[in-house]
Enzyme design. Structure first.
Site, PDB file in Angstrom:
ATOM      1  CE  LYS A 181      -1.479   3.049   2.351  1.00 24.75           C
ATOM      2  NZ  LYS A 181      -0.897   3.848   2.021  1.00 24.75           N
ATOM      3  CD  GLU A 255      12.077   2.908   9.211  1.00 24.91           C
ATOM      4  OE1 GLU A 255      12.086   4.159   9.872  1.00 24.91           O
ATOM      5  OE2 GLU A 255      12.086   3.334   8.332  1.00 24.91           O
ATOM      6  CB  CYS A 290      12.781   8.333   9.374  1.00 28.49           C
ATOM      7  SG  CYS A 290      13.121   6.874   8.528  1.00 28.49           S
ATOM      8  CD  GLU A 391      10.135  12.103  12.940  1.00 24.63           C
ATOM      9  OE1 GLU A 391      10.755  11.888  11.938  1.00 24.63           O
ATOM     10  OE2 GLU A 391       8.773  11.925  12.529  1.00 24.63           O
TER      11      GLU A 391
END
Length: 488
Positions: A181, A255, A290, A391
């Site tokens: 996906k 992750e 990331c 973040e």
């Protein structure tokens, strides 16, 4: 701004199920916006629960065929797929740029896809189990590893090909089928990969590709026919994924994000360290990674000298059309992302938690229609501030001074994240000593985050759990069975 997409035909994409491309879906269409211009460059048919059902059923049938093949045939077909990716590399590169406007000079995701396919193809015909003695018995005790069946892989918009390599490749090598996906923000390269799987000779339906929104993702995660989920994305979305997966107790690999520290010690090569910090910080994918090293920790004795070189390296980065091979810095993914990132910058300035050293604004002129922000650096940042702890997922980094090694390690570990850490030093003893004390799944010494198939990759703390890459990454897609045969 005039770009290569201005004269190109619009891209079209729909779910790829059982080797066939759907032209209509239950959820209608999505207009894909090219971030460099803010204009529509493609239309995508969106997969819903109906299409997820079809994809899982198709994958289940294809997996039975796949696992019936001799191991060496599966190995050879994965190598054939890697060859096909290699031959299609220019097209994948263009599609990566279309997907999320990553500069073509940095669009290496398909290269990693090929490497992962070749690496894991080699495991398809290798032993996954073992036999062990059983105390006080002559019985035969076998420990085997078997595929789950159908694995669901949810890829982020900023790295669908990397995730396809690091997750789809080991899943197939382990004997599974995959429902992939991709994000609606970046669906085109993933859809081309699905086509290529069939063209390379893999069973139709072994890799189904279903661009979907949050509802489609939830339908995939809670589908009873999906036996393993691999999710790459943010922590907030991960909580929804885990909640949905709990319905069927489906195991999940996650992750997630990071707020990585880059430690610059006084003995480092400051010129090299500044260039690395610029690339690994705001430049690479416009900080939308990331693995971004968004906290640069610098020893106070070299703080000023390093910061001057660091800011100069950032200001020298070429900004512009992502299809221009001289460009290294492109836009952020969307208008919403641009506004969110600018909000972080404005709050940092208003709160006085950092001194703006460069950047901080939207880029206008010929780039005004796109989602371009200046690469931004704040100095003297408080490690407890929003900028240092949250973040940002954009081209904004903090420079934070430290007094000694213990202080640097303390600052680096003072975060809820733990995906990557970076160390700049020419002292080999220090490199080992510091790396072992950093709370991160990967530590990169004097280099960028160069993900490879041989190295396990994943996070500590709220950066996730499970690994991709290496033998650990293969084992994520295998479940253990113990068989004991009585011999008495």
């Amino acid at each position: 701004m005039s770009t290569n997409i201005d004269s190109a035909p619009p891209l079209r994409g729909g779910p790829l199920i059982g080797g066939d491309r759907l032209t209509r879906t239950s959820e209608g269409t999505y207009e894909h916006i090219y971030p460099a211009t803010g204009r529509v460059n493609g239309t995508v048919q969106v997969a819903g629960a109906t299409e997820i059902d079809q994809a899982v059923a198709s994958a289940r049938d294809a997996q039975r065929e796949w696992i019936s093949y001799p191991a060496d045939r599966r190995r050879d077909l994965l190598i054939d797929l890697a060859d096909a990716v290699h031959e299609t590399m220019p097209e994948f590169t263009r599609l990566n740029v279309h997907d999320y406007a990553v500069p073509v000079s940095l669009a290496v995701n398909a290269v990693l896809l090929e490497r992962f396919l070749r690496y894991f193809a080699g495991y398809a015909d290798k032993p996954h189990g073992l036999s062990t003695p059983v105390a006080g018995s002559a019985d035969v005790n076998l420990v085997e590893r078997e595929p789950y069946g159908v694995a669901g892989v949810i890829a982020p918009w900023n790295g669908s090909m990397v995730v396809a390599g690091s997750c789809v490749a080991p899943a197939l090598a382990a004997g599974n089928a995959v429902v992939l996906k991709p994000s609606l923000l970046a669906p085109f390269a993933a859809l081309r990969l699905g086509e290529l799987c069939t063209e390379a000779g893999l069973p139709a339906g072994l890799v189904n590709v279903v661009p979907a929104d949050a509802d489609g993702s939830a339908a995939l995660v809670r589908h009873p026919g999906v036996r393993k989920i691999h999710f790459t994305g943010g922590a907030d979305t991960a909580r929804h994924v885990l909640t949905s997966a709990a319905v069927n107790l489906t195991p999940v690999v996650a992750e997630l994000g990071g707020k990585s520290a880059n430690l610059v010690f006084p003995d480092a090569d400051l010129d090299a360290a500044a260039q690395l910090a610029a690339h690994q910080g705001p430049i690479m994918q416009s900080g939308q990674s990331c693995a971004s090293a968004s906290r640069v920790l610098v020893h106070e004795s070299v703080h000023d000298a390093f910061t001057e070189k660091f800011v100069a390296a950032i200001e020298a980065a070429t900004v512009g059309d992502p299809f221009d091979p001289t460009v290294v810095f492109g836009p952020v993914i969307s208008e919403n992302a641009a506004e969110r990132i600018l909000g972080v910058i404005e709050r940092t300035i208003a709160e006085g938690s950092g001194e703006l050293l460069t950047g901080g604004r939207r880029i206008g002129g010929a780039l005004a229609e796109g989602y371009y922000l200046q690469p931004t650096v704040f100095g003297g940042v408080d490690n407890r501030s929003e900028l240092a702890r949250t973040e940002t997922f954009g081209p904004v980094v903090s420079v934070i001074p430290f007094s000694d090694e213990a202080h640097a390690i303390s600052l680096a570990n003072d975060t809820e994240y733990g995906l990557n850490a970076f160390v700049q030093t020419r002292d080999l003893t220090r490199a080992h000593r510091v790396s072992r004390q950093l709370q991160a799944g990967s530590v990169w010494v004097n280099q960028i985050s160069d993900i490879s198939p041989q190295g396990p990759y994943g996070g500590y703390k709220q950066s996730g759990f499970g690994r991709t890459g290496g033998l650990d990454g293969l084992y994520e897609f295998l479940q253990v069975k113990n068989i004991r045969i009585g011999m008495s």
